[in-house]
Each structure stands twice: as C-alpha cells, then as structure tokens.
Design an enzyme around this catalytic site. Structure first.
Site, PDB file in Angstrom:
ATOM      1  N   TYR A  32      23.101  99.341 105.140  1.00 47.98           N
ATOM      2  CA  TYR A  32      23.116  99.096 106.584  1.00 47.98           C
ATOM      3  C   TYR A  32      22.522  97.740 106.938  1.00 47.98           C
ATOM      4  O   TYR A  32      21.812  97.130 106.167  1.00 47.98           O
ATOM      5  CB  TYR A  32      22.484 100.224 107.387  1.00 47.98           C
ATOM      6  CG  TYR A  32      21.078 100.684 107.111  1.00 47.98           C
ATOM      7  CD1 TYR A  32      20.137  99.928 106.445  1.00 47.98           C
ATOM      8  CD2 TYR A  32      20.672 101.943 107.577  1.00 47.98           C
ATOM      9  CE1 TYR A  32      18.849 100.378 106.249  1.00 47.98           C
ATOM     10  CE2 TYR A  32      19.390 102.406 107.386  1.00 47.98           C
ATOM     11  CZ  TYR A  32      18.470 101.624 106.726  1.00 47.98           C
ATOM     12  OH  TYR A  32      17.195 102.077 106.531  1.00 47.98           O
ATOM     13  N   GLU A  33      22.863  97.272 108.131  1.00 55.27           N
ATOM     14  CA  GLU A  33      22.575  95.906 108.600  1.00 55.27           C
ATOM     15  C   GLU A  33      23.202  94.841 107.703  1.00 55.27           C
ATOM     16  O   GLU A  33      22.711  93.710 107.617  1.00 55.27           O
ATOM     17  CB  GLU A  33      21.059  95.664 108.725  1.00 55.27           C
ATOM     18  CG  GLU A  33      20.336  96.665 109.591  1.00 55.27           C
ATOM     19  CD  GLU A  33      20.927  96.797 110.986  1.00 55.27           C
ATOM     20  OE1 GLU A  33      21.568  95.840 111.445  1.00 55.27           O
ATOM     21  OE2 GLU A  33      20.760  97.857 111.595  1.00 55.27           O
ATOM     22  N   GLY A  34      24.300  95.194 107.057  1.00 56.05           N
ATOM     23  CA  GLY A  34      25.010  94.254 106.195  1.00 56.05           C
ATOM     24  C   GLY A  34      24.724  94.514 104.738  1.00 56.05           C
ATOM     25  O   GLY A  34      23.579  94.451 104.294  1.00 56.05           O
TER      26      GLY A  34
END
Length: 597
Positions: A439-441
């Site tokens: 998550y968040e890239g």
C-alpha cells in the site's frame, strides 16, 4: 510470550547523534524540542505503547474488525485505547499549534510513531491516515474547510481517510471514474465507489473526514482531470456540531492476510441522494494535493518497516534466550544450551538487529532533513534538504518495508516450528508486515519513481551530492585504527563505489532504454537503501568508538560498533552484486518472449 519494549536507548542515540536533534531544535518553530522534553515524550510514548497498545495487538488480530449493516465495530479495547490516545494528546504531537497541535518536529514524531507501529500495527494506521489528511488540508484547504475540520481532526475527535483506489483504478489513477457534480450552493454531489480505504469506517471517533479523488463534469481525461473533495461521514453544522448522516457508507470490509484489526473498507458514495462534498483547493489539481497525503503516508509506512524489523527481532531474541535445544557446537556430552548460543541463530538475530538499527537511523535522518526543508531560514538549505528528502522517501518506504518482511520471516525461522504456530505471535508480524510493501505504492512504484523522477530527470545531481557526503565520511574513517572500523570502512568504500557506478549507469541509460533501466529499478532501490543504511551505521560506529576511546564504559557503544561491523560484513558486502545485476541484468529480464512465461 514477550511484549514490546520500546528501544529508547537506541532511539535517543539516533535522534541526538545521527539525526541532529540539537540542530533541529534551533530551527524556527522547532524550539520546543529540547532534549529534556523529547526524552519525556519518548518515555511517555513508550509507556503507552507497552502498556496500552501492545497488549491489544494479538487479541485485536484474533477478533478483527467486524462489519454489519454498513457499519464497522472495532475489536474489544480499541475504542477505549483510541480515546485515551487522543485525550493524551498523541494525535496532536506534530500538528500546527494554530489548530491545537503541539508543533513538535517530524523527527520527534517519527520516533513516537515507530513505537505505535511496533506495538500495534493495526491501531497505528488510524492516526497515520488522519495525519496525512490534516497535512493536505493545512496546505491546500480553504479557510472554511480548515475552520470546520482541522481542530477536531487534530484533537482526534474526528479521524481522516484518503480515497484514491477504485476497482478499475489501482496504481493507474488516470482511470478514476468517481464523479463530483457541482451544486448551486457551491458544494458537490459525489458518486462512485472506492476500495482499500483504511479505517473507512469504525466506531472510535465521532466523525470521519474522507478525502476523495473524483472528476467534475468538465474535467479533462487523465490525471490532469482529477479533483480532491472533503466528504464527511456526518455533515458539520455552522456551529461545529454534527448534523445529518452523509450518503457515504462502508458497504463491506476486506478479509485480509494481516492487519485484521484495521478495517479496510469498500466505500460507496452517493448510492442514494449523493454524498455531499467540498472542493479542496483548485479544480483538477486533486492528484497534486493527494500526493501531499501520499508522501506523508509513504514515510509513515516506511516506519512500519522499521517497526517490523524491531518487533520481530525482540520476539525472536526473547524466544532464543528461553528455548533450550542441543549442546553447544563442538561440545559433546555437554549441557543443553539456549539456542541463542548457536552460531546460525546468532547470525539471524544480528541480521534482524542490524536491519532495525539501520532502517531506524536512515528514517530519522530523513525526518530531520524534512524539518530543515520546512523550517530552515536559508532558502538554499531548504532546497538542498528537500531534494534529499524527495530522493530518500521512496527508499525509506521501499527498502525499509522489504526489510521488515524479510526480518519477520527470519523471526519465524528463529522460532523454528513454533514460529509457524500463531500462538507465539511471530507469524502475525509476517502477516502484518507484508502489506507495507504494497500500500501507498508498491516497492516497484517507489523504485521507478527513484530512478526516473528523482535521479534520471535531474541527471543524478542529488544522488551525486549524497555520494559526496558519504565519501567525506569514508575519508574520516580512513584515519581510524581498530579492526572493526577498518573493516567497516573497507565495505563502505566498496558500497559507495558500487552505488556511484549503478547511479551513473541509470542516468546514462534511462533516456535511451527506459525498459532496461526499469528492469534494475528495485535492485537499485535496494542498493541505495543498503549503502545509505551502511553510511548511517558507519557514522554510528565512529561516534560510538570515540565514546569508548574517551573512557565511556556504557556497553551500548561497544554493541553499536559490533552491530555496524556485522552490517558491513553481511549487508554492505552485497553492494557489488546488486550493482552488477543493475548494469548487466536487463537482458535476462527482458529476453524471454511473453508467451514463454
């Protein structure tokens, strides 16, 4: 079963000796961060993490967040813990005093946040997302939005979320289809569905402030047509009280590998009359604004990697001290010994310890640079520090979280078969840590950003400045005696050379053969992380050795030198191989036809 104990001694060392707490406290707006105050904050945060959050970690994992009739109920104890968390002022630690915050530097907040993440990963995600939403509103929100929302969010009475992802729009945000229709009163009606919304619904706070990416009817296609909207769970009256329920509901939560106590919501906006939303900043600049949240969140997720290294290490170390198995190597007929005596167990524990210390040091140094980028009175210094932060955010996120997963897996190995049994707690660390690389890239997204936007686009200027700083330390180490520092310097020198070679190759290759450069992006991020971590460990060893030479008998310093030596021999030694895979490995990545996979 061991509970979390905050590594305050190492945190203090990194804050003061490596990250430069004293210099940060001299920046305008950071003067409150005196050593005595920071020590008191760390002690209180440690107490809260150890006594309140850590005991809820395993029970929260077992019970999980529960969804029923468009509402989420948190595991037992979480609501009470969150109220105590907010009442104690932890939500306001690094927020602007104008809105009720304490205004402490990001450096101090980073150390405190690491404790929350080590003690209870799931719980820590709620303030992480709220802080990102606060930062976005502070920097881009209208005065009315700030007045209506910030004070309650800073105090923790309300929480916040970020709503980007849709079923057809994951990493490709150009595909966002949630729409926002303008209304006569200046508000918007928002219609659409968002997925993977952390703490999209829960019962710990009075209101939830959703920041939602959507398109207006006149928006151009692609990322240039995305706007950002505040969509509250409950409407806010003119006097600040809560009004009617907004048409924003959690219609389900995901059943996940880990972070079971953190509700990951599927949010439906406007299934009935339309969800009321308010434009943040200017139309069609939503992605730019959301990146404020994402950068804050990416650093916070990087701290989750630090926390996974630390917590997995502590649990494995405690088990290894207690688990008696076999005689010592080379001893026949002797007494059985704790497994911490056995060489390979020691190798694994040292690997975990070294990763925890190196990722912590790098993250805190980046946090201190962020403080200088925001607060330093000299514009050139602000620019220089911001360039370093921009380069290293992806490394803190990508390298630290990959390290966290690997160390959590190693912690299970230290436990042996008992690590595969949920009751020991070791397996939960691996299950929880895995999401941090996604998550968040994902790690690949961080790596592509590092080699493209942060290195190739500027011709490697910031990377070269970082390498020059590392070489200055290398020169300082050249005059040191003692086998440990000599060995550390040898490995650091080779690591810096490998990083420089790989960086030059990326700059030279990216424009003409972006696919070849991209094939080595994750190895490059790993290389940069390992060498940057080695840079910090070498700095730590040099400082510690000087303390020892000055007569300080604190065993902490001797342990720091040994850990740095281990890091050099076992981690920095990988730099040359990584550089080779970057510069020579693209052919093997790209040569196989797709139909042969």
């Amino acid at each position: 079963m061991s509970e979390y104990m905050a590594p305050i001694r190492d945190m203090q060392f990194v804050l003061k000796e490596l990250a430069g707490l004293e210099q940060v406290a001299q920046l305008p707006g950071c003067e409150e961060a005196t050593p005595d105050l920071v020590d008191a904050v760390l002690e209180e945060a440690a107490r809260f993490a150890e006594e309140v959050l850590s005991p809820l970690n395993i029970p929260g994992d077992l019970e999980g967040a529960r969804w029923h009739n468009k509402a989420v109920t948190m595991p037992a104890g979480f609501k009470q813990a969150y109220k105590l968390f907010a009442d104690s002022g932890w939500t306001a630690l690094a927020c602007e005093p104008e809105w009720g915050g304490q205004g402490l530097p990001k450096l101090v907040a980073a150390a405190v946040a690491e404790m929350w993440k080590s003690a209870n990963h799931s719980f820590s995600l709620c303030p992480l997302l709220t802080n990102g939403a606060i930062e976005a509103l502070v920097l881009t929100g209208s005065e009315k939005l700030k007045k209506d929302y910030l004070e309650k969010m800073v105090s923790g009475v309300w929480t916040g979320t970020m709503n980007l992802t849709e079923p057809n729009a994951g990493s490709d945000l150009a595909a966002v289809r949630t729409r926002a229709e303008p209304q006569a009163d200046g508000s918007y009606k928002v219609f659409g569905q968002k997925i993977f919304i952390t703490y999209g619904d829960h019962d710990m706070a009075e209101n939830i402030v959703h920041l939602v990416l959507a398109r207006t009817p006149t928006a151009p296609e692609g990322v240039k047509g995305i706007s950002l909207f505040v969509v509250p769970k409950f409407m806010v009256n003119d006097d600040g009280s809560l009004g009617e329920r907004n048409d924003a509901y959690c219609v389900s939560i995901e059943h996940k590998l880990g972070i079971h106590a953190s509700p990951t919501a599927i949010m439906a906006f406007g299934d009935h009359s339309g969800a009321v939303g308010y434009l943040v900043g200017e139309e069609n600049r939503g992605l730019e604004y959301m990146f404020i949240m994402m950068n804050a969140a990416r650093f916070g997720v990087g701290l989750e990697g630090v926390a996974a290294c630390e917590r997995s290490y502590q649990r494995a170390r405690d088990y290894a001290r207690d688990r008696v198995q076999c005689t010592d190597v080379g001893v026949r007929g002797g007494p059985k010994v704790p497994i911490i005596v056995h060489p390979d167990v020691r190798r694994m524990l040292m690997t975990m310890r070294a990763h925890a210390e190196a990722t912590r040091a790098l993250a805190y140094v980046v946090a201190a640079a962020h403080d200088a980028a925001v607060h330093h009175p000299d514009a050139d210094e602000r620019k220089r520090n911001q360039a370093f932060v921009d380069l290293m955010i992806g490394v803190v996120k990508g390298w630290s979280t990959e390290s966290g997963v690997t160390m959590a897996s190693m912690g299970i190995q230290v436990h042996g078969g008992m690590g595969y049994v949920e009751e020991t707690g070791a397996a939960q660390h691996l299950r929880d840590a895995q999401i941090s690389t996604i998550y968040e890239g994902t790690t690949a997204i961080q790596a592509n950003d590092v080699i493209g936007r942060k290195i190739a686009r500027e011709g490697g200027a910031t990377l070269q400045a970082l390498i020059a700083t590392m070489r200055a330390l290398d020169a300082e180490l050249a005059g040191q005696a003692g086998s440990h520092l000599v060995a550390i310097r040898k490995r650091l020198t080779a690591g810096i050379d490998a990083l420089a070679e790989a960086g030059d190759w990326v700059v030279a290759t990216y424009r003409d053969d972006v696919r070849a450069a991209s094939a080595g992006s994750v190895p490059f991020l790993t290389l940069l992380g390992i060498v940057a971590g080695g840079w910090q460990m070498a700095r730590a060893a040099l400082i510690a050795q000087r303390r020892i030479d000055g007569g300080d008998a604190d065993p902490f310093y001797a342990a720091k030198v040994v850990t740095a030596r281990f890091y050099a021999d076992h981690l920095l030694s990988r730099a040359g191989g990584l550089a080779s895979s970057i510069t020579d490995g693209a052919v093997g990545v790209m040569a196989l036809p797709e139909d042969m996979f």
